[in-house]
Design a protein around this motif. Structure first.
Motif, PDB file in Angstrom:
ATOM      1  N   MET A  57      -1.244 -34.136  68.519  1.00 55.36           N
ATOM      2  CA  MET A  57       0.022 -33.888  68.546  1.00 55.36           C
ATOM      3  C   MET A  57       0.702 -34.253  70.104  1.00 55.36           C
ATOM      4  O   MET A  57      -0.274 -34.370  71.183  1.00 55.36           O
ATOM      5  CB  MET A  57       0.337 -32.465  68.343  1.00 55.36           C
ATOM      6  CG  MET A  57      -0.172 -31.385  69.299  1.00 55.36           C
ATOM      7  SD  MET A  57      -0.524 -29.828  68.616  1.00 55.36           S
ATOM      8  CE  MET A  57       0.708 -28.863  69.088  1.00 55.36           C
ATOM      9  N   GLU A  66       0.313 -33.946  60.725  1.00 50.90           N
ATOM     10  CA  GLU A  66       1.068 -32.972  60.314  1.00 50.90           C
ATOM     11  C   GLU A  66       1.112 -32.275  59.188  1.00 50.90           C
ATOM     12  O   GLU A  66       0.502 -32.793  58.277  1.00 50.90           O
ATOM     13  CB  GLU A  66       2.571 -33.343  60.719  1.00 50.90           C
ATOM     14  CG  GLU A  66       3.740 -32.466  60.690  1.00 50.90           C
ATOM     15  CD  GLU A  66       3.467 -31.444  61.729  1.00 50.90           C
ATOM     16  OE1 GLU A  66       3.271 -30.128  61.543  1.00 50.90           O
ATOM     17  OE2 GLU A  66       3.614 -31.741  62.855  1.00 50.90           O
ATOM     18  N   SER A  87       8.529 -35.364  59.765  1.00 49.33           N
ATOM     19  CA  SER A  87       7.971 -34.572  60.982  1.00 49.33           C
ATOM     20  C   SER A  87       7.180 -35.199  61.847  1.00 49.33           C
ATOM     21  O   SER A  87       7.119 -35.065  62.861  1.00 49.33           O
ATOM     22  CB  SER A  87       7.391 -33.243  60.459  1.00 49.33           C
ATOM     23  OG  SER A  87       6.779 -32.711  61.499  1.00 49.33           O
ATOM     24  N   ILE A  88       6.229 -35.904  61.044  1.00 51.65           N
ATOM     25  CA  ILE A  88       5.122 -36.861  61.698  1.00 51.65           C
ATOM     26  C   ILE A  88       5.567 -37.836  62.571  1.00 51.65           C
ATOM     27  O   ILE A  88       5.406 -38.193  63.674  1.00 51.65           O
ATOM     28  CB  ILE A  88       3.990 -37.103  60.959  1.00 51.65           C
ATOM     29  CG1 ILE A  88       2.822 -37.587  61.735  1.00 51.65           C
ATOM     30  CG2 ILE A  88       4.382 -38.298  59.981  1.00 51.65           C
ATOM     31  CD1 ILE A  88       1.508 -37.542  60.844  1.00 51.65           C
TER      32      ILE A  88
END
Length: 714
Positions: free
Chosen positions: A238, A501, A525-526
Motif C-alpha cells: 500500500m 485492496e 480504490s486500488i
C-alpha cells in the motif's frame, strides 16, 4: 540508463535487509544487510537509507532505474506488543431506542495487548438528534481532559451513511487532533468489532505516521523518484498515504512478506510455506496461487482486519534438545539464541575439547533440562536441531545453515552416550520429536483449507529453511523444496509484492448489481492508490452463511515490462511439466490452449489386485508460457470455447458439472482463462452470480476470442 530494477527492504528487530531484483528477469542482482538503526535520530529510517545507498552505490544502479521500492516493517506489531500506543478517545453516536445499545457497543474499555501492556480508551456519547458543533466540541474537550491523544468516531450503520462520523473527524482535525472513524476501517456491520478495530488503528496512528513521514523523506534523499510502498498484513503493498490513514494494515506484515516471496518468486500454486528462523517457524498456506488470510485478533478479540493466516511454533534451527531421566523427551521451545549459547554446529571442533553433557535452564522459569556441552575452554555449546539436521545430511553444503559436521558429531556423541543411542539415532529421535510437533499444525492447515496432499509441496524459507521442511516432507510423503535465496525470501517478497485492496459488505443474496457495484468500487480504490489499471485482477467471494460479499483486487504499481517471449517454453516442455507434476506413469488425456495459458487433463493408471484391476485417475493442470503451474486440481474438466459461446457452451459446461443432492445444487469451482488473464469464479455460490460475473469479466472481449474454462469440485 541500465536495467529497470525493484528494491525490497525488510526491517527486522536485528537486521535491515535489502535486495535488488531485475524487473525483467526477476533475478536477484544484489543484496545487503546492516544492523537495524533503532537508536538513530530518525530511527529505522536511517538504516533504510543506508541499505538503499549501499545496494545502489555498490552495484552502480541509477536511482532513475528503480521502478518499484517497498519495505516490510514490524513497527506496528512491535508497538502493540510493547504497548507503545496512543491513548484513544471514542465518541459513540446514536439516537432513540438504538442509543443505549450504541453507547454500550462503542465503549471498548482497556485492551490488554500483551502481558502487562495495555491500550487505554476513554468514551463519551453524542445523541445525533441533538448533535451540534458545540456538542462535538464539548465531547472533544471531555476526552482531552481524560488524557486522550487521538479520536475515534463510531456510529451504528455508519457503513451505510458515514456523514456523522465524518463531521466529528473533520471538527477534531480542525482542532489539531488525529482522528479516524469506524467506516474508514471496515464496511461490515457489527458495531462492537468495527469500533474495536478502529480503536487499534487509531492507537497506532501517531507512532506510525511519524515513522512513515521519516521513512518517506529519507527515501527521497536517495534520489529515487518512484513512490515508496509499504507491506500489508495480507501480503500486498500500500502507499505511504494509506499507512497514515490505516496503519493497522501493516500489523503482522513481516510475516506476510515471506509467503509473498514464495508465491511470487518460487511460483508456488498450492503449498505450505515454512519461514524457519533460529527460535520459531511461521507456517502459512498458498492455495490456487493465493495466500490464505483470516480475521486478526488483538487481546483475544476479533478485529475487522484480514491478515495472513500464520501459525507460529517454537521449533526452529536453534531449538535446544530436552533431556529428562536419561532420555531425549522434547525439542524447544527454548533456542540457543534465548539461552545465549553458540550452536554446536557453528563452532570449530577444537573448541569442543573435553566436552561433557550439562543440563541448563535457559530462562529463570525453566527447569534445567536443556542439553549443552561444557568444554575445556570454559564455553558451553547448545545441542540444536540444526546440528541434528546437518548430521543426518539434510543440509546441503552450500546452504546458509550448513555447519561443521566434526563439531556437531563430537557434541552429539556426548549426548548419545548419555541417552544410550548412536549419534544418528539421537539425531533422528530429536528430528522425529520436532517433526511431530510441526505435523500437528500442518495437519490442521491441510484440514482447514482442504488441501490435496498429492498436489501440495512444502517450501522452506528463512535462514534455517533446510532444517525442517525436507525432513517433514519425507515423513509425510509430501514433496519439499528450499526456496532460492531462502534467507532473503521475505525481502524478495517485499520487492515482488502486488498492491492489494479489499472491500467487504454485508449483503444477503447479492444481486448482479451488488456484484457490479463492489467490483467497480474495489477497482477504483486500488487504482486511486497507484495500481496500473491494466494489471488489476478482481476476485469476488460470497460467504452465504455470514451474508458477506467480498471483492479482492490485486495489481502492479507499474506495467510490468517482462519480455515473456524470452522465457516461453515449447509445447513439448510444457507437456512434460504437466506430466511430471503427478506421481506415476501419466498421459495427456485432454488439452487446451489460449493466450499464455495451457490447460491439461492428465491421466494416471494405477494397478490394483496384482495388476488385474486398473484404476484411472485424472488431474488438472493449467500452465503458463513460462512453464509455471498456475492451477492444479486432483480432478475436473476442461472446455475450449469462444466468447460468443459464453451463454451457450459455457452455461452447458457449468450445468454438466453441477452436482445435485438433497441439500441442493453444488456448483463446481470455475476458472476462466483468456489472453493474459485468469479469472477466479470459485468464490460465488449460485449459478446466476457465476454467469453474471463471467459476463462482466468478458464484456470487453470480441466474440472471436478463444477461452478456456476449468471446473473442479476440489
Amino acid at each position: 540508463m541500465g536495467n529497470k530494477v525493484r528494491i525490497g527492504i525488510d526491517v527486522g528487530g536485528t537486521f535491515t535487509d535489502a535486495v535488488v531484483i531485475d524487473n525483467s528477469t526477476y533475478e536477484v542482482i544484489a543484496k545487503a544487510k546492516i544492523p537495524t538503526t533503532h537508536h538513530a535520530e530518525t530511527g529505522v529510517a536511517a538504516g533504510i537509507v543506508q541499505v538503499i545507498q549501499t545496494v545502489l552505490n555498490d552495484n552502480h544502479i541509477d536511482p532513475d532505474d528503480v521502478v518499484f521500492i517497498a519495505h516490510g516493517t514490524t513497527q506496528a506489531t512491535n508497538a502493540l506488543l510493547e504497548g507503545d500506543v496512543a491513548h484513544v478517545g471514542i465518541i459513540g453516536m446514536g439516537t432513540g431506542f438504538e442509543g443505549e445499545r450504541t453507547k454500550s457497543e462503542t465503549r471498548v474499555g482497556t485492551i490488554e495487548l500483551a502481558p502487562g501492556k495495555f491500550l487505554h480508551t476513554e468514551h463519551t456519547y453524542i445523541d445525533t438528534a441533538q448533535k451540534s458543533e458545540a456538542k462535538i466540541d464539548e465531547a472533544l474537550q471531555q476526552l482531552k481532559e481524560q488524557g486522550a491523544e487521538v479520536i475515534v468516531a463510531s456510529k451504528s450503520y455508519s457503513v451505510d451513511d458515514p456523514e456523522d462520523e465524518i463531521e466529528v473527524i473533520q471538527q477534531a482535525q480542525k482542532q489539531g487532533w488525529m482522528a479516524t472513524g469506524g467506516y474508514e476501517i471496515s464496511q461490515l456491520y457489527g458495531l462492537q468489532a468495527r469500533t474495536r478495530t478502529a480503536v487499534v488503528n487509531a492507537a497506532l496512528i501517531p507512532k506510525m505516521m511519524e515513522a512513515a513521514n521519516m521513512t518517506e523523506s529519507s527515501v527521497k534523499q536517495t534520489q529515487i523518484k518512484t513512490p515508496l510502498m509499504i507491506m500489508r498484513c495480507d501480503g500486498g503493498v500500500m502507499s505511504v498515504e494509506e499507512v497514515r490513514k490505516r496503519p493497522i494494515l501493516t500489523m503482522l506484515s513481516g510475516l506476510a512478506a515471506g509467503v509473498a516471496g514464495a508465491m511470487m518468486y518460487e511460483k508456488v500454486t498450492d503449498g505450505i510455506f515454512f519461514e524457519v528462523g533460529g527460535t520459531s517457524t511461521d507456517i502459512s498456506v498458498i492455495k490456487d496461487g493465493k495466500v490464505m488470510v483470516k480475521n486478526a485478533q488483538v487481546g483475544g478479540r476479533k478485529l475487522y482486519l484480514n491478515s495472513l493466516d500464520v501459525r507460529t511454533l517454537g521449533i526452529a534451527g536453534g531449538s535446544m534438545i530436552v533431556v529428562e531421566n536419561g532420555k531425549i523427551t522434547d525439542v524447544g521451545p527454548r533456542s540457543a539464541h534465548i539461552a545465549k549459547k553458540e550452536y554446536e554446529v557453528f563452532t570449530n571442533a577444537e573448541n569442543l575439547k573435553g566436552a561433557s553433557l550439562k543440563l541448563v535452564a535457559p530462562c529463570a522459569e525453566d527447569l534445567p533440562h536443556y542439553a549443552v556441552v561444557a568444554c575445556d575452554n570454559g564455553q558451553e555449546y547448545a545441542l540444536t536441531l540444526a546440528g541434528a539436521a546437518n548430521l543426518l545430511g539434510y543440509v546441503p553444503e552450500e546452504d546458509y545453515a550448513h555447519g561443521n559436521l566434526d563439531s556437531a558429531r563430537i557434541a552429539w556423541q556426548v549426548l548419545g552416550e548419555q541417552v544410550g543411542m548412536t549419534v544418528e539415532e539421537a539425531c533422528r529421535c530429536a528430528m522425529d520429536i520436532a517433526a511431530a510437533k510441526v505435523k500437528v499444525i500442518v495437519d490442521e492447515l491441510i484440514a482447514d483449507y482442504q488441501l490435496n496432499k498429492q498436489v501440495i509441496r512444502f517450501v522452506g524459507g528463512g535462514g534455517s529453511a533446510s532444517i525442517i521442511p525436507p525432513y517433514l516432507g519425507e515423513t509425510m510423503g509430501i514433496r519439499s523444496q528450499i526456496a532460492k535465496n531462502a534467507p532473503y525470501i521475505s525481502t524478495i517478497g517485499v520487492a515482488l509484492a502486488l498492491m492489494r485492496e479489499q472491500v467487504e459488505r454485508n449483503v444477503p443474496s447479492p444481486s448482479e448489481d451488488d456484484i457490479k457495484k463492489i467490483r467497480a468500487e474495489v477497482i477504483d480504490s486500488i487504482v486511486k492508490n497507484g495500481a496500473n489499471p491494466d494489471t488489476v485482477e478482481v476476485t469476488i467471494e460470497i460467504d452465504a452463511q455470514k451474508n458477506i460479499l467480498r471483492a479482492i483486487a490485486t495489481g502492479a504499481t507499474e506495467l510490468r515490462t517482462k519480455n515473456l517471449s524470452e522465457k516461453t517454453k515449447s509445447a513439448e516442455e510444457l507437456e512434460r511439466i504437466a506430466l511430471e507434476s503427478v506421481s506415476g506413469d501419466a498421459v495427456i488425456a485432454d488439452q487446451a490452449h489460449t493466450g499464455r495459458w495451457h490447460a491439461y487433463r492428465v491421466q494416471t493408471v494405477h494397478s490394483k489386485l496384482w495388476g488385474l484391476l486398473k484404476l484411472k485417475k485424472d488431474s488438472l493442470r493449467v500452465v503458463d508460457d513460462e512453464g509455471v503451474i498456475r492451477l492444479q486440481k486432483g480432478s475436473g474438466a476442461l472446455l475450449s470455447f469462444n466468447r460468443s459461446e459464453l451463454s451457450t457452451h459455457f452455461v452447458e459446461f457449468v450445468d454438466r458439472h453441477t452436482k445435485y443432492s438433497d441439500a441442493g445444487a453444488s456448483l463446481p469451482k470455475v476458472y476462466l482463462y483468456f489472453n493474459q488473464k485468469m479469472v477466479d469464479l470459485s468464490g460465488v455460490t449460485t449459478k446466476d452470480q457465476l454467469l453474471s460475473l463471467a459476463d462482466m469479466e468478458c464484456s470487453h472481449l470480441d466474440d472471436s476470442v478463444s477461452m478456456i474454462a476449468v471446473a473442479s469440485h476440489e
